[in-house]
Scaffold this motif. Sequence first.
Motif, PDB file in Angstrom:
ATOM      1  N   UNK A  20       6.029  -4.218  -8.969  1.00 12.95           N
ATOM      2  CA  UNK A  20       6.391  -5.586  -8.597  1.00 12.95           C
ATOM      3  C   UNK A  20       6.303  -6.533  -9.794  1.00 12.95           C
ATOM      4  N   UNK A  21       5.306  -6.330 -10.654  1.00 11.11           N
ATOM      5  CA  UNK A  21       5.156  -7.186 -11.842  1.00 11.11           C
ATOM      6  C   UNK A  21       6.290  -6.966 -12.829  1.00 11.11           C
ATOM      7  N   UNK A  22       6.809  -5.743 -12.889  1.00 10.00           N
ATOM      8  CA  UNK A  22       7.869  -5.424 -13.839  1.00 10.00           C
ATOM      9  C   UNK A  22       9.150  -6.180 -13.495  1.00 10.00           C
ATOM     10  N   UNK A  23       9.397  -6.368 -12.193  1.00 12.39           N
ATOM     11  CA  UNK A  23      10.508  -7.211 -11.767  1.00 12.39           C
ATOM     12  C   UNK A  23      11.874  -6.577 -11.731  1.00 12.39           C
ATOM     13  N   UNK A  24      11.967  -5.253 -11.777  1.00 12.24           N
ATOM     14  CA  UNK A  24      13.274  -4.592 -11.776  1.00 12.24           C
ATOM     15  C   UNK A  24      13.758  -4.209 -10.383  1.00 12.24           C
ATOM     16  N   UNK A  25      12.990  -4.494  -9.356  1.00 10.19           N
ATOM     17  CA  UNK A  25      13.363  -4.096  -7.999  1.00 10.19           C
ATOM     18  C   UNK A  25      14.252  -5.153  -7.351  1.00 10.19           C
ATOM     19  N   UNK A  26      15.077  -4.694  -6.415  1.00  3.34           N
ATOM     20  CA  UNK A  26      15.862  -5.647  -5.630  1.00  3.34           C
ATOM     21  C   UNK A  26      14.911  -6.388  -4.692  1.00  3.34           C
ATOM     22  N   UNK A  29      13.804  -4.038  -1.874  1.00  2.00           N
ATOM     23  CA  UNK A  29      12.811  -3.057  -2.306  1.00  2.00           C
ATOM     24  C   UNK A  29      11.474  -3.730  -2.614  1.00  2.00           C
ATOM     25  N   UNK A  30      11.520  -4.935  -3.183  1.00  2.00           N
ATOM     26  CA  UNK A  30      10.291  -5.676  -3.464  1.00  2.00           C
ATOM     27  C   UNK A  30       9.535  -5.993  -2.175  1.00  2.00           C
ATOM     28  N   UNK A  31      10.277  -6.414  -1.149  1.00  2.00           N
ATOM     29  CA  UNK A  31       9.643  -6.727   0.132  1.00  2.00           C
ATOM     30  C   UNK A  31       9.050  -5.470   0.776  1.00  2.00           C
ATOM     31  N   UNK A  32       9.753  -4.357   0.650  1.00  2.00           N
ATOM     32  CA  UNK A  32       9.243  -3.093   1.191  1.00  2.00           C
ATOM     33  C   UNK A  32       7.964  -2.684   0.461  1.00  2.00           C
ATOM     34  N   UNK A  33       7.970  -2.805  -0.864  1.00  2.00           N
ATOM     35  CA  UNK A  33       6.786  -2.470  -1.658  1.00  2.00           C
ATOM     36  C   UNK A  33       5.625  -3.416  -1.320  1.00  2.00           C
ATOM     37  N   UNK A  34       5.939  -4.692  -1.161  1.00  2.00           N
ATOM     38  CA  UNK A  34       4.915  -5.677  -0.812  1.00  2.00           C
ATOM     39  C   UNK A  34       4.289  -5.319   0.531  1.00  2.00           C
ATOM     40  N   UNK A  35       5.122  -4.971   1.508  1.00  2.00           N
ATOM     41  CA  UNK A  35       4.630  -4.591   2.835  1.00  2.00           C
ATOM     42  C   UNK A  35       3.748  -3.349   2.742  1.00  2.00           C
ATOM     43  N   UNK A  36       4.173  -2.381   1.949  1.00  2.00           N
ATOM     44  CA  UNK A  36       3.375  -1.166   1.749  1.00  2.00           C
ATOM     45  C   UNK A  36       2.044  -1.515   1.088  1.00  2.00           C
ATOM     46  N   UNK A  37       2.081  -2.421   0.140  1.00  2.00           N
ATOM     47  CA  UNK A  37       0.853  -2.851  -0.538  1.00  2.00           C
ATOM     48  C   UNK A  37      -0.125  -3.520   0.417  1.00  2.00           C
TER      49      UNK A  37
END
Length: 81
Positions: A20-26, A29-37
Amino acid sequence: MAKRTFESALGKLEQITEELEHGDLTLEKSLKKFDEGIALVDYCNTTLTEAKAKVEVLLEKQGVLSQTPFEELDHGDKELS
């Protein structure tokens, strides 16, 4: 599916944070990763709460819980000067 451990959940959470910090996700995908986190944080918090309860039980003396802050316990560590 392998049983989740605190260490594996924490490692995955660190990986998600880096992604998420790298910022290359759509955005999606960022929201999905955030939810997983968030789910991993909940799991880690629950695991730590359960571990704290177990430690308190182990510290119980003569039927009375004697809570000692973790920092005050003798860990055998010597202070570095």
